[in-house]
Each structure stands twice: as structure tokens, then as C-alpha cells.
Design an enzyme around this catalytic site. Structure first.
Site, short mmCIF file in Angstrom:
data_model
loop_
_atom_site.label_atom_id
_atom_site.label_comp_id
_atom_site.label_asym_id
_atom_site.label_seq_id
_atom_site.Cartn_x
_atom_site.Cartn_y
_atom_site.Cartn_z
N HIS A 46 0.84 -1.20 0.00
CA HIS A 46 0.00 0.00 0.00
C HIS A 46 0.88 1.26 0.00
O HIS A 46 0.71 2.15 -0.84
CB HIS A 46 -0.90 -0.02 1.24
CG HIS A 46 -1.85 1.13 1.34
ND1 HIS A 46 -3.15 1.05 0.93
CD2 HIS A 46 -1.69 2.40 1.80
CE1 HIS A 46 -3.76 2.22 1.12
NE2 HIS A 46 -2.88 3.06 1.66
N GLU A 47 1.83 1.31 0.91
CA GLU A 47 2.68 2.51 0.99
C GLU A 47 3.59 2.63 -0.23
O GLU A 47 3.90 3.74 -0.67
CB GLU A 47 3.49 2.50 2.30
CG GLU A 47 2.64 2.48 3.58
CD GLU A 47 1.54 3.55 3.63
OE1 GLU A 47 1.69 4.60 2.98
OE2 GLU A 47 0.53 3.30 4.32
N HIS A 56 1.59 4.57 -2.68
CA HIS A 56 1.65 6.02 -2.47
C HIS A 56 3.00 6.57 -2.92
O HIS A 56 3.09 7.58 -3.62
CB HIS A 56 1.47 6.34 -0.98
CG HIS A 56 0.05 6.25 -0.50
ND1 HIS A 56 -0.96 7.01 -1.04
CD2 HIS A 56 -0.53 5.52 0.49
CE1 HIS A 56 -2.10 6.74 -0.40
NE2 HIS A 56 -1.87 5.83 0.52
N GLU A 64 -4.88 7.66 -3.00
CA GLU A 64 -5.38 6.39 -2.48
C GLU A 64 -5.70 5.41 -3.62
O GLU A 64 -5.64 4.20 -3.44
CB GLU A 64 -6.60 6.65 -1.59
CG GLU A 64 -6.98 5.52 -0.66
CD GLU A 64 -5.96 5.21 0.44
OE1 GLU A 64 -4.98 5.97 0.62
OE2 GLU A 64 -6.14 4.18 1.11
ZN ZN Z 1 -3.31 5.12 1.88
#
Ligand code: ZN
Length: 495
Positions: A260-261, A264, A290
Site C-alpha cells: 500500500h505505501e 503512495h 489512495e
Molecule cells: Zn493510503
């Protein structure tokens, strides 16, 4: 002075302000990862000094003069986009009365501590008066920003420019119906997902995390991975850092936080290097940000194909961890549970959490709901959407930090990210026909190349809605997300 010279002077001023903001961001990263415990108070002073310096630069009268002089000037699309973003941020910085901004900063610096105490004591009444104060101040701020328009829309504009409560109500309303229906069918399914019971050593998990970040295109030359209590990514351009956490009983926490990171961070790293330190040189909105983290994490990282590869890597690293085969592993990774907590929710129920937060906070801002009635409203809505009752406030209305620090209008960006990711994934699967084969080999290169080319590189050049529509070739809609979830979870639970 010629328009170009005015623009150059303005941009030089803004670049130095952005550089200072990035230094402040690095101080926050340090606070969450490396800072000695005893330095907290001193760090608070550092933040205060940085904030004062940055705010003074953002509200400098020269900016207004430069912008007025550049009204109507034609310096090309990139300059036009920079000017649009500078104008917006200058407008916002100068619309809020200074004493109100100071009071918000003062109240929110202590309100988080009161929320944490209320959560520890499991007592909403401990937090309610503070929340009422934060809400009152944020409503005043929103009225100042809205200039006669809708206050909640003005709040949204901070995180998702161009989005409105009306559009959200329609998008999230339709999403809610589809998700409740799917979740009810899953709950009626006889399929039992295997349970994990194994010890996963921390050093191996961190080794896998590094490998996964790399597999998802994270540039180690311009980043680093550390541990944090609540994983986050920070920075932009050539200094974009990620964090993760490790739970020896549950490796998926580390694995999917890292992916997830990396999503980003990959967005920030993928932006056109010519935009570095300008307003264009960062992700365009929270929702678009997101969308990148979620498509990396879910549509790619939790796909059947990638799970097959990941299962093999985990067997290499951890030996036999009690899961029979790739299909069981895939079902485990995508298990639909029955929990109270948003951050632990599966893909089917996550957006039900967001939908209820959006409607509750919208009602609070409109004045249709009072803080004293919030806990009951939360519990009613939770029962209606999730089919079981909240057992205590720390599992309910007190679970998220956001409102305590005045983040109203922020929650919906999580769902927008998922909706955007659905639109992008639909286009991606058509544009990259060998996607499944790639992912089964642990190769995300073509997928991320497509995202970089069609979305990430543009930074702030286009407005969020225009960017998603341009990249996905369609109007923003919840339909692709619902279709993706239906196909995936029917495959696991209903076949
Ligand atoms: Zn996030």
C-alpha cells in the site's frame, strides 16, 4: 516586468516554501520512526517555528501582487496549472482569519490526547465536549472558505478539489447497496476460509517487505523502509520514504501495508522530474493518491495471479506455514470477516465503513446531527450496514483519530480512491493483456508502467476528476469497482 519574469519570481518564492514544507514533512517522518522519546516537547517547538515560517510565506502579500499581474497571461499549460494551484492555496491561506487558525491549531494540538484517553477508557462522554469544540471551529473555518457556498464542499476541496457532497452521496449510496448485497450473499456462503496459525520471524518479514516494495517498482535509490506504529509514506520526488509494521502472528499486516505505501510512494516517484519542488510535483489529491495505493495493494497485490507467486515466496522464506495451496492462500488473503475496525476491514466491507463516516460527518457539519447524538447514530448505522451491534465505543465511534484533529471531508477520499482504482483497473486490464501472466511471475512492471504513463507522471497538471477520466477513458463511476468485487468474491465464496 514581463509576465515570464513575474512568473519566475513567483515560482522561486513558492519553490522555497515547498522546500520548507518538505523539511517539515521530514521532521514528521523522523518523529514517527527515529526520534528519541525525550525530544517530543522540543520537536513541538520545531514544528511551531516551521509552521510560522511556512504560513508567513504562503500569505505573503507579494503572492497576491504576482497573481494579479499574471491574470490572463498565457505561459503554457504547465504554468497555467501551477498558477491555478498557487491561486487556490493562496486563497485558502488568506481566507481564514488568523485568530481562528491559531485557535484551531491550539485546540487540535490537545484534542487528539483527549480522544486517546476516551478511547482507552471506552467512554465517548470524555471526548464529546472536545469534539463539539473542534467541530464548531472547523465549521467556522469552512464557512470562511466557502464564501457563501456549501461548507462541507469547501472542506472536501482541501483533499479532493472539485468533489462535492452531492456527487459523493450518489456515488457512495449506489456503492453501499451493491456492497451490502454482496456481503449478505458471502455471509450466507458455506465456504470456510483457512485460519493462519504460525510464527513468522520479524527479520524474514522485513526481508519480504523490501523484496515486495522493489517488485512494485519502489526506487530504493530515492527511498527507504522503516518501521512505524501506523504505516505511512512521506516525502516526494527523490526522497520518498515508506514505513511498515510487523506482527509475528499475521504477516499480511506487514506485506499489504508495505505494498500500500509503495503505491503512495510510487506515485510520488513517478511524477515528471521537471515538476520537482513546484505545485505540480506532488500527487494531485488524496483520492487519487489512495487510488494508487489501493490498486497496488488490492487489484494487483491481492489478485489470484499475484497470490500464487506470493505463496511460493512465503513458502521459501517461512517453510510450510499450514496453508495447503495457492487457492487456500488466495481465499485467506481475501477473507471477508466480521469486525468492527475500518483499518482491518476487507475489500467488501471497507467502503461501508467510509460511507457511514461520510454521512455522519456531513450531518454534523450541516447541523442535522449533534455531537451528543453521534454515538447513537453511529451504532444504529453500523447495525444497519454490518448486521451486528457495536460492543463498545473503542470499537465504534472512538476508533478513528480523524475527527479529533479536525479532519472533516477526509474520510470520503478513501472510498474515492477505491472507486478510482476500480475505473483504472478496468482500463489497465484492457491495455495490458498479459497482466495475469506477469503477476503470476511476480512481475508488476507492465501494470505500473501503464499507471506511470497514464496517471502518475502528470502530478498536479490535471484536476483529479479530469485525470482519472483521462487515464481510465470513462466517467467516474462505482460500477467497475462493484463489478471487480462481484467477480472476485463470487469466485471465492459463491462458486
Ligand atoms: Zn493510503
Amino acid at each position: 516586468m514581463a509576465a515570464q519574469a513575474q512568473y519566475d519570481a513567483l515560482l522561486a518564492h513558492v519553490k522555497a516554501t515547498i522546500a520548507l514544507s518538505q523539511v517539515a514533512g521530514l521532521l514528521s517522518w523522523d518523529q514517527e520512526t527515529m526520534m528519541p522519546k525525550g525530544a517530543a516537547v522540543q520537536r513541538g517547538e520545531w514544528f511551531g517555528a516551521m509552521e510560522t515560517a511556512i504560513h508567513a510565506r504562503q500569505t505573503a502579500p507579494e503572492i497576491g501582487e504576482w497573481l494579479a499581474a499574471l491574470e490572463g497571461a498565457d505561459l503554457g499549460p504547465e504554468a497555467a496549472a501551477n498558477l491555478r494551484l498557487i491561486r487556490r492555496s493562496h486563497d485558502r491561506a488568506t481566507s481564514v482569519p488568523v485568530d481562528l487558525a491559531v485557535e484551531i491549531a491550539r485546540v487540535t494540538s490537545v484534542s487528539q490526547g483527549i480522544w486517546a484517553r476516551a478511547r482507552a477508557e471506552d467512554d465517548f462522554a470524555v471526548f464529546a465536549p472536545t469534539l463539539a469544540r473542534v467541530l464548531d471551529l472547523k465549521r467556522q473555518e469552512a464557512q470562511a472558505l466557502a464564501k457563501g457556498g456549501d461548507p462541507y464542499d469547501a472542506m472536501l476541496d482541501d483533499y479532493e478539489p472539485g468533489m462535492t457532497a452531492d456527487k459523493l452521496e450518489r456515488l457512495l449510496g449506489r456503492l453501499r447497496h451493491g456492497l451490502v448485497d454482496l456481503r449478505d450473499r458471502i455471509r450466507g456462503s458455506a465456504r470456510r476460509v483457512p485460519v493462519l496459525d504460525h510464527h513468522f520471524p520479524e527479520d524474514r518479514q522485513m526481508q519480504l517487505a523490501s523484496e515486495l516494495a522493489g517488485a512494485f517498482g519502489y526506487d530504493w535509490n530515492c527511498g527507504r523502509l522503516d518501521k512505524a506504529v501506523h504505516p505511512f509514506s512521506s516525502g516526494s520526488g527523490n526522497d520518498t520514504r515508506i514505513t511498515t509494521r510487523v506482527d509475528p502472528k499475521n504477516p499480511f499486516n506487514c506485506i499489504y501495508s508495505t505494498i500500500h505505501e509503495a503505491g503512495h510512494a510510487g506515485y510520488e516517484q513517478g511524477i515528471n522530474p521537471a515538476y520537482l519542488l513546484t505545485p505540480l510535483g506532488r500527487g494531485v489529491s488524496m483520492g487519487v493518491h489512495e487510488s494508487q495505493s489501493r490498486i497496488y495493494e488490492n487489484q494487483l497485490g491481492r489478485s489470484r495471479a499475484f497470490c500464487g507467486w506470493l505463496f511460493g515466496r512465503m513458502r521459501d522464506l517461512f517453510g510450510d506455514f499450514g496453508i495447503r495451496d495457492e487457492d487456500d492462500f488466495y481465499a485467506l488473503v481475501n477473507a471477508v470477516g466480521q469486525g468492527f475496525i475500518r483499518t482491518e476491514a476487507d475489500e467488501v466491507q471497507y467502503n461501508l465503513h467510509i460511507g457511514m463516516r461520510f454521512e455522519l460527518e456531513h450531518a454534523l457539519i450541516k447541523g442535522d446531527l449533534s455531537v451528543n447524538d453521534l454515538e447513537a447514530a453511529w451504532n444504529d448505522r453500523f447495525l444497519a450496514d454490518f448486521g451486528f451491534a457495536v460492543d463498545r465505543p473503542s470499537n465504534g465511534v472512538l476508533q478513528d483519530v480523524h475527527w479529533s484533529v479536525g479532519l472533516f471531508g477526509y474520510f470520503p477520499t478513501y472510498s474515492l480512491g477505491n472507486i478510482h482504482a476500480g475505473c483504472l483497473h478496468d482500463a489497465l486490464t484492457k491495455a495490458v493483456p498479459g497482466l495475469e501472466r506477469d503477476l503470476a511471475a511476480g512481475d508488476t512492471g507492465n501494470a505500473i508502467g501503464w499507471l506511470r504513463e497514464n496517471l502518475q507522471q502528470h502530478g498536479g497538471l490535471y484536476e483529479p476528476t479530469a485525470l482519472i477520466e483521462r487515464a481510465s477513458g470513462r466517467a467516474i463511476s462505482e460500477e467497475p469497482l462493484l463489478a471487480y468485487l462481484e467477480a472476485k468474491f463470487a469466485g471465492i465464496y459463491l462458486s
